[in-house]
Design a protein around this motif. Structure first.
Motif, mmCIF file in Angstrom:
data_model
loop_
_atom_site.group_PDB
_atom_site.id
_atom_site.type_symbol
_atom_site.label_atom_id
_atom_site.label_comp_id
_atom_site.label_asym_id
_atom_site.label_seq_id
_atom_site.Cartn_x
_atom_site.Cartn_y
_atom_site.Cartn_z
ATOM 1 N N ARG A 210 -57.594 23.579 11.187
ATOM 2 C CA ARG A 210 -56.651 24.152 10.218
ATOM 3 C C ARG A 210 -56.312 23.115 9.158
ATOM 4 O O ARG A 210 -56.372 21.906 9.423
ATOM 5 C CB ARG A 210 -55.355 24.600 10.908
ATOM 6 C CG ARG A 210 -55.511 25.782 11.829
ATOM 7 C CD ARG A 210 -54.164 26.264 12.367
ATOM 8 N NE ARG A 210 -53.536 25.292 13.228
ATOM 9 C CZ ARG A 210 -52.420 24.631 12.958
ATOM 10 N NH1 ARG A 210 -51.802 24.817 11.794
ATOM 11 N NH2 ARG A 210 -51.900 23.772 13.823
ATOM 12 N N VAL A 211 -55.934 23.597 7.972
ATOM 13 C CA VAL A 211 -55.569 22.716 6.866
ATOM 14 C C VAL A 211 -54.272 23.197 6.225
ATOM 15 O O VAL A 211 -54.069 24.406 6.063
ATOM 16 C CB VAL A 211 -56.692 22.664 5.803
ATOM 17 C CG1 VAL A 211 -56.191 22.028 4.520
ATOM 18 C CG2 VAL A 211 -57.888 21.892 6.324
ATOM 19 N N LEU A 212 -53.409 22.242 5.888
ATOM 20 C CA LEU A 212 -52.221 22.521 5.088
ATOM 21 C C LEU A 212 -52.387 21.796 3.756
ATOM 22 O O LEU A 212 -52.756 20.615 3.730
ATOM 23 C CB LEU A 212 -50.947 22.025 5.770
ATOM 24 C CG LEU A 212 -50.479 22.753 7.036
ATOM 25 C CD1 LEU A 212 -51.271 22.268 8.261
ATOM 26 C CD2 LEU A 212 -48.991 22.524 7.265
ATOM 27 N N VAL A 213 -52.132 22.486 2.662
ATOM 28 C CA VAL A 213 -52.234 21.900 1.327
ATOM 29 C C VAL A 213 -50.816 21.665 0.809
ATOM 30 O O VAL A 213 -49.994 22.588 0.781
ATOM 31 C CB VAL A 213 -53.006 22.815 0.362
ATOM 32 C CG1 VAL A 213 -53.055 22.196 -1.029
ATOM 33 C CG2 VAL A 213 -54.414 23.071 0.890
ATOM 34 N N MET A 214 -50.529 20.422 0.409
ATOM 35 C CA MET A 214 -49.192 20.063 -0.062
ATOM 36 C C MET A 214 -49.198 19.787 -1.561
ATOM 37 O O MET A 214 -50.161 19.242 -2.108
ATOM 38 C CB MET A 214 -48.664 18.832 0.675
ATOM 39 C CG MET A 214 -48.315 19.071 2.134
ATOM 40 S SD MET A 214 -47.580 17.609 2.930
ATOM 41 C CE MET A 214 -46.019 17.469 2.022
ATOM 42 N N TYR A 215 -48.104 20.165 -2.210
ATOM 43 C CA TYR A 215 -47.905 19.846 -3.618
ATOM 44 C C TYR A 215 -46.415 19.618 -3.827
ATOM 45 O O TYR A 215 -45.590 20.441 -3.408
ATOM 46 C CB TYR A 215 -48.396 20.972 -4.530
ATOM 47 C CG TYR A 215 -48.341 20.608 -6.002
ATOM 48 C CD1 TYR A 215 -49.350 19.836 -6.570
ATOM 49 C CD2 TYR A 215 -47.284 21.009 -6.812
ATOM 50 C CE1 TYR A 215 -49.304 19.480 -7.909
ATOM 51 C CE2 TYR A 215 -47.241 20.659 -8.146
ATOM 52 C CZ TYR A 215 -48.254 19.889 -8.701
ATOM 53 O OH TYR A 215 -48.206 19.530 -10.027
ATOM 54 N N ALA A 216 -46.059 18.500 -4.450
ATOM 55 C CA ALA A 216 -44.659 18.168 -4.739
ATOM 56 C C ALA A 216 -43.784 18.263 -3.488
ATOM 57 O O ALA A 216 -42.662 18.748 -3.524
ATOM 58 C CB ALA A 216 -44.107 19.078 -5.829
ATOM 59 N N HIS B 118 -54.249 29.788 -3.425
ATOM 60 C CA HIS B 118 -53.317 29.158 -4.355
ATOM 61 C C HIS B 118 -54.114 28.452 -5.464
ATOM 62 O O HIS B 118 -55.137 27.822 -5.191
ATOM 63 C CB HIS B 118 -52.441 28.139 -3.616
ATOM 64 C CG HIS B 118 -51.237 27.693 -4.391
ATOM 65 N ND1 HIS B 118 -51.313 26.809 -5.447
ATOM 66 C CD2 HIS B 118 -49.933 28.029 -4.267
ATOM 67 C CE1 HIS B 118 -50.092 26.606 -5.927
ATOM 68 N NE2 HIS B 118 -49.239 27.331 -5.232
ATOM 69 N N PRO B 119 -53.687 28.547 -6.725
ATOM 70 C CA PRO B 119 -54.433 27.882 -7.811
ATOM 71 C C PRO B 119 -54.599 26.385 -7.610
ATOM 72 O O PRO B 119 -55.620 25.814 -8.009
ATOM 73 C CB PRO B 119 -53.577 28.184 -9.056
ATOM 74 C CG PRO B 119 -52.818 29.421 -8.716
ATOM 75 C CD PRO B 119 -52.548 29.342 -7.241
ATOM 76 N N TYR B 120 -53.625 25.742 -6.978
ATOM 77 C CA TYR B 120 -53.746 24.302 -6.731
ATOM 78 C C TYR B 120 -54.835 24.022 -5.697
ATOM 79 O O TYR B 120 -55.640 23.098 -5.868
ATOM 80 C CB TYR B 120 -52.406 23.740 -6.256
ATOM 81 C CG TYR B 120 -52.456 22.266 -5.941
ATOM 82 C CD1 TYR B 120 -52.735 21.337 -6.937
ATOM 83 C CD2 TYR B 120 -52.224 21.790 -4.646
ATOM 84 C CE1 TYR B 120 -52.783 19.979 -6.666
ATOM 85 C CE2 TYR B 120 -52.268 20.441 -4.367
ATOM 86 C CZ TYR B 120 -52.544 19.544 -5.373
ATOM 87 O OH TYR B 120 -52.596 18.191 -5.093
ATOM 88 N N THR B 121 -54.885 24.818 -4.648
ATOM 89 C CA THR B 121 -55.939 24.671 -3.649
ATOM 90 C C THR B 121 -57.303 24.891 -4.286
ATOM 91 O O THR B 121 -58.271 24.180 -3.986
ATOM 92 C CB THR B 121 -55.738 25.669 -2.496
ATOM 93 O OG1 THR B 121 -54.402 25.571 -2.013
ATOM 94 C CG2 THR B 121 -56.699 25.393 -1.368
#
Length: 325
Positions: A226-232, A250-253
Motif C-alpha cells: 500500500r502507498v500513502l501520498v502526502m502533500y503539505a 489525485h492530480p498531485y499523485t
C-alpha cells in the motif's frame, strides 16, 4: 474467514508541529496510518511534505521543539506515554530505523562489525563474544555481504554496501517493525534495485512490517503493498501501490507518477511530465486545498475549504475533482 495480521504500527490523527523563531510550523496534519505484520507500506511526496517527520515520530526521535498530538502505537505500546527506559528497550529490539545517507550515519572510525554488534551487545548483554560475532556474520550474509566486510571501515565500502550495513544494523535485534527513510537516496539505479529487492525478500522471509519513505513513487510501486501520498503534511491519496501508481486519482499523485518515465512508453520518453512551482510554506498555507495553486484542474470551489479524504473508486482521495475529467 482470514484473520487479519497483527498491527505493528498505528498512527491516528497524528499532528506534528515545530516551534521556531518565525512561529509555529505544522509538518504533519491529521495523518492516519497502519502497518501490519508482513506488510510493506510506503509514504510518498516531495521534500517538505512531512514524510521524514512522520518517520521520526514512530520512535519519538523528533527534536525537542516538536509538539506531537494524536496516537502513536508501536507493537501495542503508546510511544508518546512511554518512559525513557521502556522506549530505549523498544528501539532496535521492537522497531528500528534505516536512515538515509549511510555514510553520515555510520561511525567513520569504527569497523563495520563493531557497529553492527553494538545494538546486539546493548540489548542482549548476556551473549558471549563468539555468539555476537556469529550473529554479525549471519546478519552480513543476510544482506548479501561477506563476513570479511566486518573488518572494513565505512569509507572502504561502496554506497550500496554501506546501505546494506545499515539494514543489517536495523535487523540486528530481530525487530518486528522496520522504518526505512529514503533508503535508496543517492544510489545508482542498479544498486537501488538490489536494495529494494533485498528489503522485499527480508520482509517475506522474516515476517516483519516495513514502512518505507521515498519521494520516488515508482520505487514504492515496485516494493510496497500500500502507498500513502502526502502533500503539505496531509495524506491526499492512499491505496494499493500498483493502483495508485498506474491509475492516480489525485492530480498531485498523477504528477508524481508522471515524473518518472515508463520503459517502453514513447510518450513518457519524449514528453516527460513535470509539476510547476514549489510546495507551499507550512506557515502560510493557501486557503482551501493546499495543492490548488499548482493544480492544472483547480476550480474556484477548490479554494473554499480543505477537501476531506473521501472514497473515490474505492480509494481515499482528498480532491473535489477526483474522478472527473
Amino acid at each position: 474467514m482470514t484473520t487479519p495480521a497483527p498491527e505493528l504500527l498505528s498512527l491516528r490523527d497524528l499532528h506534528v508541529a515545530y516551534r521556531t523563531s518565525e512561529g509555529r510550523l505544522p509538518a504533519v496534519r491529521g495523518v492516519d496510518l497502519v502497518v501490519h505484520e508482513g506488510e510493506v507500506v510506503g509514504v510518498a511526496g516531495e521534500s517538505g511534505c512531512g514524510k521524514s517527520t512522520l518517520a521520526s515520530t514512530v520512535l519519538r526521535l523528533q527534536p525537542k521543539n516538536a509538539r506531537v498530538e494524536g496516537e502513536v502505537e508501536v507493537l501495542g505500546h503508546d510511544v508518546r506515554a512511554m518512559r525513557w527506559g521502556d522506549l530505549r528497550a523498544l528501539r532496535w529490539a521492537g522497531a528500528s530505523i534505516v536512515f538515509q545517507g549511510a555514510l553520515h550515519s555510520l561511525n567513520p572510525v569504527h569497523r563495520i562489525g563493531r557497529q553492527v554488534a553494538e545494538p546486539i551487545r546493548t540489548h542482549e548483554p548476556g551473549l558471549s563474544r563468539d555468539a555476537v560475532d556469529r550473529r554479525v556474520e549471519e546478519l552480513l550474509d543476510q544482506v548479501g555481504l561477506s563476513a570479511s566486510r566486518a573488518r572494513a571501515y565505512p569509507h572502504q565500502l561502496s554506497g550500496g554496501q554501506r546501505q546494506r550495513v545499515m539494514i543489517a544494523m536495523a535487523l540486528a535485534c530481530r525487530p518486528q517493525l522496520v522504518v526505512a527513510d529514503e533508503p535508496t537516496t543517492a544510489l545508482d539505479v542498479m544498486v537501488q534495485a538490489q536494495i529494494l529487492d533485498l528489503l522485499k525478500d527480508l520482509v517475506h522471509e522474516l515476517g516483519v512490517g516495513l514502512l518505507i519513505i521515498s519521494h520516488d513513487l515508482s520505487v514504492l510501486a515496485d516494493v510496497c503493498d500500500r502507498v500513502l501520498v502526502m502533500y503539505a503534511g496531509r495524506v491526499v491519496e492512499s491505496g494499493p501501490a500498483a493502483e495508485v501508481f498506474a491509475d492516480p486519482l489525485h492530480p498531485y499523485t498523477a504528477a508524481l507518477s508522471g515524473a518518472f518515465p515508463r520503459i517502453g512508453d514513447p510518450a513518457a520518453r519524449y514528453a516527460p511530465a513535470g509539476l510547476a512551482g514549489d510546495p507551499p510554506d507550512p506557515r502560510d498555507l493557501p486557503p482551501g486545498c493546499a495543492f490548488a495553486p499548482r493544480c492544472p484542474r483547480a476550480v474556484e470551489e477548490c479554494t473554499h475549504g480543505e477537501p476531506p479524504l473521501l472514497q473515490v473508486g474505492g480509494r481515499p482521495v482528498a480532491c473535489l475533482r477526483a474522478g472527473s475529467s
